[in-house]
Design an enzyme around this catalytic site. Structure first.
Site, PDB file in Angstrom:
ATOM      1  N   PHE A  30       0.869  -1.178   0.000  1.00 32.50           N
ATOM      2  CA  PHE A  30       0.000   0.000   0.000  1.00 32.50           C
ATOM      3  C   PHE A  30       0.909   1.232   0.000  1.00 32.50           C
ATOM      4  CE2 PHE A  30      -3.563   2.782   1.020  1.00 32.50           C
ATOM      5  CZ  PHE A  30      -4.508   2.227   0.196  1.00 32.50           C
ATOM      6  N   HIS A  35       7.585   5.251   1.068  1.00 29.15           N
ATOM      7  CA  HIS A  35       8.198   4.047   0.493  1.00 29.15           C
ATOM      8  C   HIS A  35       8.939   4.391  -0.796  1.00 29.15           C
ATOM      9  CE1 HIS A  35       4.473   2.169   2.464  1.00 29.15           C
ATOM     10  NE2 HIS A  35       5.466   1.546   3.074  1.00 29.15           N
ATOM     11  N   LYS A 147      10.950   6.967   9.943  1.00 27.09           N
ATOM     12  CA  LYS A 147       9.574   6.950  10.457  1.00 27.09           C
ATOM     13  C   LYS A 147       9.445   5.917  11.581  1.00 27.09           C
ATOM     14  CE  LYS A 147       5.001   6.800  10.526  1.00 27.09           C
ATOM     15  NZ  LYS A 147       4.496   5.506  10.185  1.00 27.09           N
TER      16      LYS A 147
HETATM   17  P1  AMP Z   1       5.992  -0.413   6.096  1.00 27.42           P
HETATM   18  O1  AMP Z   1       5.396  -0.737   4.766  1.00 27.42           O
HETATM   19  O2  AMP Z   1       5.141   0.476   6.930  1.00 27.42           O
HETATM   20  O3  AMP Z   1       6.524  -1.620   6.812  1.00 27.42           O
HETATM   21  O4  AMP Z   1       7.284   0.485   5.790  1.00 27.42           O
HETATM   22  C1  AMP Z   1       8.308   0.018   4.966  1.00 27.42           C
HETATM   23  C2  AMP Z   1       9.506   0.942   5.098  1.00 27.42           C
HETATM   24  O5  AMP Z   1       9.121   2.258   4.705  1.00 27.42           O
HETATM   25  C3  AMP Z   1      10.002   1.052   6.538  1.00 27.42           C
HETATM   26  O6  AMP Z   1      11.423   1.084   6.538  1.00 27.42           O
HETATM   27  C4  AMP Z   1       9.422   2.350   7.003  1.00 27.42           C
HETATM   28  O7  AMP Z   1      10.172   2.984   8.017  1.00 27.42           O
HETATM   29  C5  AMP Z   1       9.465   3.170   5.726  1.00 27.42           C
HETATM   30  N1  AMP Z   1       8.482   4.258   5.786  1.00 27.42           N
HETATM   31  C6  AMP Z   1       7.168   4.163   6.051  1.00 27.42           C
HETATM   32  N2  AMP Z   1       6.589   5.379   6.077  1.00 27.42           N
HETATM   33  C7  AMP Z   1       7.589   6.271   5.838  1.00 27.42           C
HETATM   34  C8  AMP Z   1       7.652   7.698   5.750  1.00 27.42           C
HETATM   35  N3  AMP Z   1       6.569   8.449   5.930  1.00 27.42           N
HETATM   36  N4  AMP Z   1       8.845   8.266   5.493  1.00 27.42           N
HETATM   37  C9  AMP Z   1       9.956   7.507   5.336  1.00 27.42           C
HETATM   38  N5  AMP Z   1       9.967   6.162   5.401  1.00 27.42           N
HETATM   39  C10 AMP Z   1       8.814   5.548   5.653  1.00 27.42           C
END
Ligand code: AMP
Length: 278
Positions: A30, A35, A147
């Site tokens: 998503f 990302h 984040k």
């Molecule tokens: P997730 O899909 O939430 O597991 O996130 C995947 C990667 O994207 C992880 O390393 C998160 O820290 C990074 N991520 C998620 N949201 C953000 C954001 N707003 N800014 C920077 N990195 C992000």
């Protein structure tokens, strides 16, 4: 872009470009700009780029939002194709956790604070799946977001302690125009909650401003942060923290730097954010 949920196929693609540098971005899908910034950076810094999309059940506790976690694989695929990704790994649960699975990877100490206190089984799930993904993709560099500040620290510890042969790159938080940190979970907020959710970043910024005016008392900052969030009736604080950015232990006095972080519920949607003061 090659898309596969099969470990052997993913390994073959990886090994076909054995001498190339591989950047890897693990995600739960998503996808949003947060990302995509990680993917763009991986693209700039490596010959090949792999992304994984896997909503890992072992990092959710039974009462959490695993079933309600947003998913849209077709949209994610087209976003990643536009960024020239080489490999998208999208395994199923029976691929990652086949029958009789019984091995977990655990980082012991720094996982007990903050997120780990609120979500006691969360980091064991994260470190297990990240280790598995690293073993499958064998990246040269892996990209994570600030984040999830504690996650970044935990994974640094994992890489160091287990001598994993890769470089970690931690990328800045990407925010909406009004300051809300981008998160896949933001779509689960109703319009009133979405407006109220700006309180996370505003609270962090105000706490930082108080610190910059000379306030070093961490307990006072935590109290002020709680009060600011309490002004927002739709918000329910899970935790606020002013911690040592290395050990993650709560500070009593801020000597030189601190990680301000918080977790707040809006209905059943739990959001996190953080700000480093240095
Ligand atoms: P997730 O899909 O939430 O597991 O996130 C995947 C990667 O994207 C992880 O390393 C998160 O820290 C990074 N991520 C998620 N949201 C953000 C954001 N707003 N800014 C920077 N990195 C992000």
């Amino acid at each position: 872009m090659k898309v596969t949920g099969n470990i052997e196929v993913a390994r073959k693609i990886r090994h076909a470009a054995q001498d190339a540098s591989w950047g890897f971005v693990p995600t739960m899908g998503f996808l949003h700009e947060g990302h995509l910034e990680l993917v763009r950076r991986a693209r700039r810094e490596n010959d090949c780029v792999a992304v994984s999309i896997y909503v890992n059940p072992t990092q959710f506790s039974p009462e959490e939002d695993l079933d309600r976690y947003p998913r849209d694989l077709d949209r994610d695929i087209s976003l990643l194709e536009d960024l020239d990704v080489d490999l998208l790994f999208t395994p199923d649960n029976n691929v990652m956790y086949p029958a009789n699975f019984q091995t977990y990877v655990e980082v012991l100490y720094i996982t007990q604070f903050l997120e780990g206190r609120s979500r006691p089984t969360h980091f064991q799930g994260v470190t297990t799946i990240v280790t598995k993904l690293f073993n499958i993709i064998q990246p040269t560099r892996a990209y994570f977001g600030q984040k999830d500040a504690q996650q970044a620290i935990v994974i640094k510890r994992l890489v160091k302690d287990l001598n994993l042969d890769l470089e970690l790159v931690i990328c800045p938080i990407v925010r909406e125009k009004d300051g809300l940190a981008m998160s896949s979970r933001n779509v689960r907020l109703n319009p009133e909650q979405r407006t109220a959710a700006t309180t996370l970043f505003k609270t962090l910024q105000k706490a930082k401003a108080i610190y910059l005016r000379g306030e070093k008392d961490a307990e006072l900052l935590r109290r002020r942060m709680k009060e600011m969030i309490a002004e927002q009736p739709l918000a329910k604080v899970d935790y606020v923290s002013v911690a040592d950015p290395v050990t993650l232990e709560e500070l009593s006095t801020i000597e030189s730097s601190a990680l301000l972080s918080l977790a707040v519920f809006f209905g059943d949607v739990r959001l996190i954010d953080n700000l480093l003061i240095d």
